[in-house]
Design a protein around this motif. Sequence first.
Motif, PDB file in Angstrom:
ATOM      1  N   LEU A 270       0.834  -1.200   0.000  1.00  0.00           N
ATOM      2  CA  LEU A 270       0.000   0.000   0.000  1.00  0.00           C
ATOM      3  C   LEU A 270       0.869   1.250   0.000  1.00  0.00           C
ATOM      4  CD1 LEU A 270      -2.647  -0.993   2.706  1.00  0.00           C
ATOM      5  CD2 LEU A 270      -2.848  -1.186   0.226  1.00  0.00           C
ATOM      6  N   ASP A 271       0.470   2.256  -0.799  1.00  0.00           N
ATOM      7  CA  ASP A 271       1.132   3.554  -0.718  1.00  0.00           C
ATOM      8  C   ASP A 271       0.367   4.402   0.300  1.00  0.00           C
ATOM      9  OD1 ASP A 271      -1.102   4.721  -2.006  1.00  0.00           O
ATOM     10  OD2 ASP A 271      -0.072   4.986  -3.903  1.00  0.00           O
ATOM     11  N   LYS A 272       0.801   5.628   0.488  1.00  0.00           N
ATOM     12  CA  LYS A 272       0.202   6.506   1.493  1.00  0.00           C
ATOM     13  C   LYS A 272      -1.294   6.678   1.278  1.00  0.00           C
ATOM     14  CE  LYS A 272       0.834  10.948   1.067  1.00  0.00           C
ATOM     15  NZ  LYS A 272      -0.276  11.849   0.936  1.00  0.00           N
ATOM     16  N   ASP A 273      -1.717   6.872   0.033  1.00  0.00           N
ATOM     17  CA  ASP A 273      -3.134   7.084  -0.256  1.00  0.00           C
ATOM     18  C   ASP A 273      -3.961   5.826   0.001  1.00  0.00           C
ATOM     19  OD1 ASP A 273      -2.473   9.686  -0.987  1.00  0.00           O
ATOM     20  OD2 ASP A 273      -2.366   9.203  -3.126  1.00  0.00           O
ATOM     21  N   ASP A 274      -3.476   4.678  -0.474  1.00  0.00           N
ATOM     22  CA  ASP A 274      -4.175   3.407  -0.235  1.00  0.00           C
ATOM     23  C   ASP A 274      -4.255   3.105   1.256  1.00  0.00           C
ATOM     24  OD1 ASP A 274      -4.340   2.909  -3.011  1.00  0.00           O
ATOM     25  OD2 ASP A 274      -2.447   1.786  -3.009  1.00  0.00           O
ATOM     26  N   LEU A 275      -3.142   3.290   1.929  1.00  0.00           N
ATOM     27  CA  LEU A 275      -3.084   3.022   3.362  1.00  0.00           C
ATOM     28  C   LEU A 275      -4.063   3.924   4.118  1.00  0.00           C
ATOM     29  CD1 LEU A 275      -1.694   1.494   5.674  1.00  0.00           C
ATOM     30  CD2 LEU A 275       0.033   3.317   5.700  1.00  0.00           C
ATOM     31  N   GLY A 276      -4.079   5.200   3.767  1.00  0.00           N
ATOM     32  CA  GLY A 276      -4.992   6.135   4.425  1.00  0.00           C
ATOM     33  C   GLY A 276      -6.451   5.755   4.219  1.00  0.00           C
ATOM     34  N   ARG A 277      -6.826   5.490   2.961  1.00  0.00           N
ATOM     35  CA  ARG A 277      -8.221   5.102   2.675  1.00  0.00           C
ATOM     36  C   ARG A 277      -8.610   3.832   3.424  1.00  0.00           C
ATOM     37  NH1 ARG A 277      -7.035   7.104  -2.320  1.00  0.00           N
ATOM     38  NH2 ARG A 277      -6.178   5.128  -3.043  1.00  0.00           N
ATOM     39  N   SER A 278      -7.749   2.846   3.377  1.00  0.00           N
ATOM     40  CA  SER A 278      -8.041   1.579   4.050  1.00  0.00           C
ATOM     41  C   SER A 278      -8.141   1.762   5.559  1.00  0.00           C
ATOM     42  CB  SER A 278      -6.960   0.549   3.732  1.00  0.00           C
ATOM     43  OG  SER A 278      -6.919   0.275   2.355  1.00  0.00           O
ATOM     44  N   THR A 279      -7.223   2.513   6.109  1.00  0.00           N
ATOM     45  CA  THR A 279      -7.203   2.737   7.556  1.00  0.00           C
ATOM     46  C   THR A 279      -8.438   3.500   8.014  1.00  0.00           C
ATOM     47  OG1 THR A 279      -4.788   2.718   7.578  1.00  0.00           O
ATOM     48  CG2 THR A 279      -5.896   3.752   9.464  1.00  0.00           C
ATOM     49  N   TRP A 280      -8.746   4.601   7.330  1.00  0.00           N
ATOM     50  CA  TRP A 280      -9.936   5.373   7.728  1.00  0.00           C
ATOM     51  C   TRP A 280     -11.186   4.516   7.604  1.00  0.00           C
ATOM     52  CZ3 TRP A 280      -9.329   9.049  10.870  1.00  0.00           C
ATOM     53  CH2 TRP A 280      -8.296   9.985  10.754  1.00  0.00           C
ATOM     54  N   GLY A 281     -11.281   3.712   6.560  1.00  0.00           N
ATOM     55  CA  GLY A 281     -12.442   2.832   6.405  1.00  0.00           C
ATOM     56  C   GLY A 281     -12.566   1.860   7.567  1.00  0.00           C
ATOM     57  N   PHE A 282     -11.449   1.255   7.943  1.00  0.00           N
ATOM     58  CA  PHE A 282     -11.446   0.332   9.076  1.00  0.00           C
ATOM     59  C   PHE A 282     -11.826   1.053  10.366  1.00  0.00           C
ATOM     60  CE2 PHE A 282      -8.825  -1.118  12.690  1.00  0.00           C
ATOM     61  CZ  PHE A 282      -9.492  -2.290  12.974  1.00  0.00           C
ATOM     62  N   LEU A 283     -11.178   2.180  10.652  1.00  0.00           N
ATOM     63  CA  LEU A 283     -11.434   2.894  11.908  1.00  0.00           C
ATOM     64  C   LEU A 283     -12.879   3.389  12.001  1.00  0.00           C
ATOM     65  CD1 LEU A 283      -8.132   4.960  12.283  1.00  0.00           C
ATOM     66  CD2 LEU A 283      -8.771   2.840  13.488  1.00  0.00           C
ATOM     67  N   HIS A 284     -13.397   3.962  10.916  1.00  0.00           N
ATOM     68  CA  HIS A 284     -14.784   4.440  10.940  1.00  0.00           C
ATOM     69  C   HIS A 284     -15.765   3.285  11.111  1.00  0.00           C
ATOM     70  CE1 HIS A 284     -14.198   8.678  10.259  1.00  0.00           C
ATOM     71  NE2 HIS A 284     -13.466   8.452   9.176  1.00  0.00           N
ATOM     72  N   SER A 285     -15.492   2.162  10.446  1.00  0.00           N
ATOM     73  CA  SER A 285     -16.368   0.992  10.602  1.00  0.00           C
ATOM     74  C   SER A 285     -16.321   0.490  12.042  1.00  0.00           C
ATOM     75  CB  SER A 285     -15.950  -0.124   9.648  1.00  0.00           C
ATOM     76  OG  SER A 285     -16.119   0.284   8.309  1.00  0.00           O
ATOM     77  N   MET A 286     -15.134   0.430  12.605  1.00  0.00           N
ATOM     78  CA  MET A 286     -14.983  -0.012  13.981  1.00  0.00           C
ATOM     79  C   MET A 286     -15.765   0.905  14.928  1.00  0.00           C
ATOM     80  SD  MET A 286     -11.452  -0.820  16.039  1.00  0.00           S
ATOM     81  CE  MET A 286     -10.884   0.860  15.991  1.00  0.00           C
ATOM     82  N   ALA A 287     -15.663   2.211  14.725  1.00  0.00           N
ATOM     83  CA  ALA A 287     -16.371   3.162  15.587  1.00  0.00           C
ATOM     84  C   ALA A 287     -17.886   3.030  15.431  1.00  0.00           C
ATOM     85  CB  ALA A 287     -15.922   4.594  15.275  1.00  0.00           C
ATOM     86  N   SER A 288     -18.351   2.797  14.214  1.00  0.00           N
ATOM     87  CA  SER A 288     -19.797   2.688  13.977  1.00  0.00           C
ATOM     88  C   SER A 288     -20.391   1.388  14.517  1.00  0.00           C
ATOM     89  CB  SER A 288     -20.108   2.825  12.485  1.00  0.00           C
ATOM     90  OG  SER A 288     -20.072   4.183  12.123  1.00  0.00           O
ATOM     91  N   TYR A 289     -19.553   0.400  14.772  1.00  0.00           N
ATOM     92  CA  TYR A 289     -20.024  -0.860  15.353  1.00  0.00           C
ATOM     93  C   TYR A 289     -19.654  -0.994  16.828  1.00  0.00           C
ATOM     94  CZ  TYR A 289     -21.592  -2.507  10.846  1.00  0.00           C
ATOM     95  OH  TYR A 289     -22.277  -2.647   9.659  1.00  0.00           O
ATOM     96  N   TYR A 290     -19.064   0.037  17.382  1.00  0.00           N
ATOM     97  CA  TYR A 290     -18.715   0.082  18.800  1.00  0.00           C
ATOM     98  C   TYR A 290     -20.021   0.043  19.614  1.00  0.00           C
ATOM     99  CZ  TYR A 290     -16.281   2.051  22.925  1.00  0.00           C
ATOM    100  OH  TYR A 290     -15.733   2.276  24.164  1.00  0.00           O
TER     101      TYR A 290
END
Length: 155
Positions: A47-67
Motif C-alpha cells: 500500500l502507498d500513502k493514499d491506499d493506506l490512508g483510505r483503508s485505515t480510515w475505512g477500518f477505523l470508521h467501521s470499527m467506531a460505527s459498530y462500537y
Amino acid sequence: MPAHRSEDEDKPCRACSDFKTWAKSQNKTTLNTPNKVAPVKPADCPLDKDDLGRSTWGFLHSMASYYPDKPTRRQAEDMSKFFNIFSQFYPCEPCALDFQEDIKKHPPKTDSRDHLAQWLCERHNTVNRKLGKPLFDCSKIHERWRDGWKDGSCD
C-alpha cells in the motif's frame, strides 16, 4: 526512534508517499518526459500513502460505527488504549506523529458509539483540512459506515 522505521533511513517510505512519487524516487519513470506514461501500480503491491490512508480510515470508521452504544468501562478503556497504541505503530511516520499530537489535544471519546464515531470523524476532518480535501458531514457518519445511505443506494 519509533519501532516502525526502516533500517535504511534514506530509502523512501512507500507508506509515506503516493505511488507516482515513490516510483519517481526509484527512477522507474519520469513523468515529465514526452511519450512516458504514468505508472500503473499492480494490485498486489504494498500500500502507498493514499491506499493506506483510505483503508485505515475505512477500518477505523467501521470499527467506531459498530462500537457498543453503552460500552463497559473495560471496553471504553481498551478502545482508548487502542487509539494510543495505533498512533505509535502507524506505518507512515509523519502521519503517526501528527495523529499522536492530535489525540493528545483531543483524547478519544469512548463512552458511547456516537461519541466515538463523532470524535473520529472530527479527527479525520482535521487531516482532510490539512490536506486540502473536502470535509465530511459528521452527521452522516453512521449512514456512511454502518447503515448505508438513506437513498437506498447501498441496498
